[in-house]
Design an enzyme around this catalytic site. Sequence first.
Site, mmCIF file in Angstrom:
data_model
loop_
_atom_site.group_PDB
_atom_site.id
_atom_site.type_symbol
_atom_site.label_atom_id
_atom_site.label_comp_id
_atom_site.label_asym_id
_atom_site.label_seq_id
_atom_site.Cartn_x
_atom_site.Cartn_y
_atom_site.Cartn_z
ATOM 1 N N ASP A 176 0.864 -1.174 0.000
ATOM 2 C CA ASP A 176 0.000 0.000 0.000
ATOM 3 C C ASP A 176 0.902 1.225 0.000
ATOM 4 O O ASP A 176 2.088 1.142 0.315
ATOM 5 C CB ASP A 176 -0.903 0.001 1.248
ATOM 6 C CG ASP A 176 -1.786 1.233 1.308
ATOM 7 O OD1 ASP A 176 -2.298 1.654 0.261
ATOM 8 O OD2 ASP A 176 -1.946 1.799 2.414
ATOM 9 N N SER A 177 0.314 2.377 -0.310
ATOM 10 C CA SER A 177 1.055 3.632 -0.235
ATOM 11 C C SER A 177 1.502 3.926 1.197
ATOM 12 O O SER A 177 2.415 4.712 1.408
ATOM 13 C CB SER A 177 0.166 4.770 -0.740
ATOM 14 O OG SER A 177 -1.045 4.788 -0.004
ATOM 15 N N TYR A 220 -0.330 8.710 -2.150
ATOM 16 C CA TYR A 220 -0.282 8.543 -3.605
ATOM 17 C C TYR A 220 -1.509 9.211 -4.253
ATOM 18 O O TYR A 220 -1.482 9.564 -5.413
ATOM 19 C CB TYR A 220 -0.328 7.063 -3.987
ATOM 20 C CG TYR A 220 0.906 6.223 -3.750
ATOM 21 C CD1 TYR A 220 1.987 6.666 -2.992
ATOM 22 C CD2 TYR A 220 0.983 4.944 -4.305
ATOM 23 C CE1 TYR A 220 3.102 5.856 -2.792
ATOM 24 C CE2 TYR A 220 2.095 4.129 -4.116
ATOM 25 C CZ TYR A 220 3.148 4.589 -3.350
ATOM 26 O OH TYR A 220 4.248 3.772 -3.159
ATOM 27 N N GLY A 221 -2.572 9.318 -3.474
ATOM 28 C CA GLY A 221 -3.870 9.732 -4.032
ATOM 29 C C GLY A 221 -3.911 11.145 -4.566
ATOM 30 O O GLY A 221 -4.834 11.527 -5.273
ATOM 31 N N CYS A 251 -3.806 -0.944 -2.082
ATOM 32 C CA CYS A 251 -4.011 0.491 -2.307
ATOM 33 C C CYS A 251 -5.022 0.737 -3.428
ATOM 34 O O CYS A 251 -4.822 0.290 -4.564
ATOM 35 C CB CYS A 251 -2.663 1.120 -2.677
ATOM 36 S SG CYS A 251 -2.754 2.898 -2.921
ATOM 37 N N THR A 278 -5.624 3.554 -4.911
ATOM 38 C CA THR A 278 -5.040 4.456 -5.912
ATOM 39 C C THR A 278 -4.164 3.678 -6.896
ATOM 40 O O THR A 278 -4.242 3.891 -8.106
ATOM 41 C CB THR A 278 -4.217 5.541 -5.191
ATOM 42 O OG1 THR A 278 -5.082 6.242 -4.294
ATOM 43 C CG2 THR A 278 -3.601 6.512 -6.168
ATOM 44 N N GLU A 315 -5.858 9.445 9.573
ATOM 45 C CA GLU A 315 -4.480 9.330 10.073
ATOM 46 C C GLU A 315 -4.271 10.144 11.344
ATOM 47 O O GLU A 315 -3.349 9.898 12.109
ATOM 48 C CB GLU A 315 -3.493 9.747 8.984
ATOM 49 C CG GLU A 315 -3.631 8.821 7.797
ATOM 50 C CD GLU A 315 -2.335 8.427 7.136
ATOM 51 O OE1 GLU A 315 -1.354 9.175 7.264
ATOM 52 O OE2 GLU A 315 -2.328 7.368 6.486
ATOM 53 N N CYS A 347 -10.982 3.159 -0.948
ATOM 54 C CA CYS A 347 -9.701 3.607 -0.385
ATOM 55 C C CYS A 347 -9.457 2.850 0.913
ATOM 56 O O CYS A 347 -10.401 2.579 1.666
ATOM 57 C CB CYS A 347 -9.779 5.118 -0.133
ATOM 58 S SG CYS A 347 -8.412 5.792 0.807
ATOM 59 N N THR A 348 -8.188 2.541 1.147
ATOM 60 C CA THR A 348 -7.796 1.771 2.327
ATOM 61 C C THR A 348 -8.303 2.335 3.656
ATOM 62 O O THR A 348 -8.547 1.595 4.596
ATOM 63 C CB THR A 348 -6.260 1.748 2.417
ATOM 64 O OG1 THR A 348 -5.768 3.090 2.219
ATOM 65 C CG2 THR A 348 -5.663 0.823 1.390
ATOM 66 N N HIS A 349 -8.415 3.674 3.717
ATOM 67 C CA HIS A 349 -8.728 4.310 4.998
ATOM 68 C C HIS A 349 -10.219 4.347 5.318
ATOM 69 O O HIS A 349 -10.608 4.563 6.458
ATOM 70 C CB HIS A 349 -8.213 5.747 5.007
ATOM 71 C CG HIS A 349 -6.725 5.871 5.063
ATOM 72 N ND1 HIS A 349 -5.898 5.242 4.168
ATOM 73 C CD2 HIS A 349 -5.920 6.554 5.915
ATOM 74 C CE1 HIS A 349 -4.630 5.540 4.465
ATOM 75 N NE2 HIS A 349 -4.621 6.330 5.517
HETATM 76 N N1 DGL Z 1 -3.857 3.926 0.151
HETATM 77 C C1 DGL Z 1 -4.497 4.996 -0.573
HETATM 78 C C2 DGL Z 1 -5.706 4.436 -1.314
HETATM 79 O O1 DGL Z 1 -6.252 3.410 -0.958
HETATM 80 C C3 DGL Z 1 -4.903 6.132 0.342
HETATM 81 C C4 DGL Z 1 -3.733 6.955 0.826
HETATM 82 C C5 DGL Z 1 -3.009 7.656 -0.283
HETATM 83 O O2 DGL Z 1 -3.527 8.632 -0.863
HETATM 84 O O3 DGL Z 1 -1.918 7.215 -0.610
HETATM 85 O O4 DGL Z 1 -6.124 5.008 -2.287
#
Ligand code: DGL
Length: 270
Positions: free
Chosen positions: A10-11, A42-43, A73, A75, A152, A186-188
Amino acid sequence: MDQRPIGVFDSGLGGLTALRELRRILPREDLIYFGDTGRVPYGTKGRETILRYARQDVAFLRSFDLKAIVVACGTVSANALAELTAENDLPIFGVVEAAAQAAVRAASNGRVGLIGTSASIRSGAYEREIAKLDSAVAVTSRACPLFVPLVENGRFRPGDKVVELVVEEYLAPVKAAEVDALVLGCTHYPLLADAIGAFMGPGVALIDTGAVCAGHAAQTLGESGLLAERDRGFCRYFVSDSTQDFARLASVFLGETVRDSVERVEIEKY
Ligand code: DGL
């Protein structure tokens, strides 16, 4: 049977939400997790940068002898999966395909909502995948760039006024489109599921992309006879930034205290 580990990346540490699900459904597997904490997010980046980073993440993971890679991830899955799949001779599972299938199944009225990072929404990847499955399904999408920093910083619990305000601001148009299913792309976002669910109402199915991707990977590996056979697998963690903050943030995403050690990787070398 295949005893080799599965790589997950993941990012950052949000992908631990997918790792948690993999550990739950495949407890016998060895897992190697890489979080690019030195270069997250990364997003907010352009496609070329996301692709370059993703190639390095895969190159690092492939320094281990793996049987498969899970791209946790959203993204990276939305922007780079085709290239990563074409360039590598092992199965690579992203979140988009499995999430699109789950959304089409859940949307009995043919209306799907989609939220993700700016780069994920801009890619159009979910719309393309959903159209392949059912061209009559209408997708209402919205980028939600404030969700990642909120989570976060520990701001995701229901009843948090800031969270409620941001959820309403982003999701009002999606709710107005009367969707039946909402892809949390998205992961979060699984951490915001209670707040998002409270706003969208009980009739809307929330699709946790990490969980459906983990389920899809487990099913595919199982059907190919590639699962491991042992009592319990291990998990190794790698990050590209300081390892100091790892335990605190990792426990947020894993929902438990992390006692395993974490190692640092010079990701630019790959
Ligand atoms: N892991 C990214 C996603 O699932 C979220 C965090 C990022 O922007 O890198 O898109």
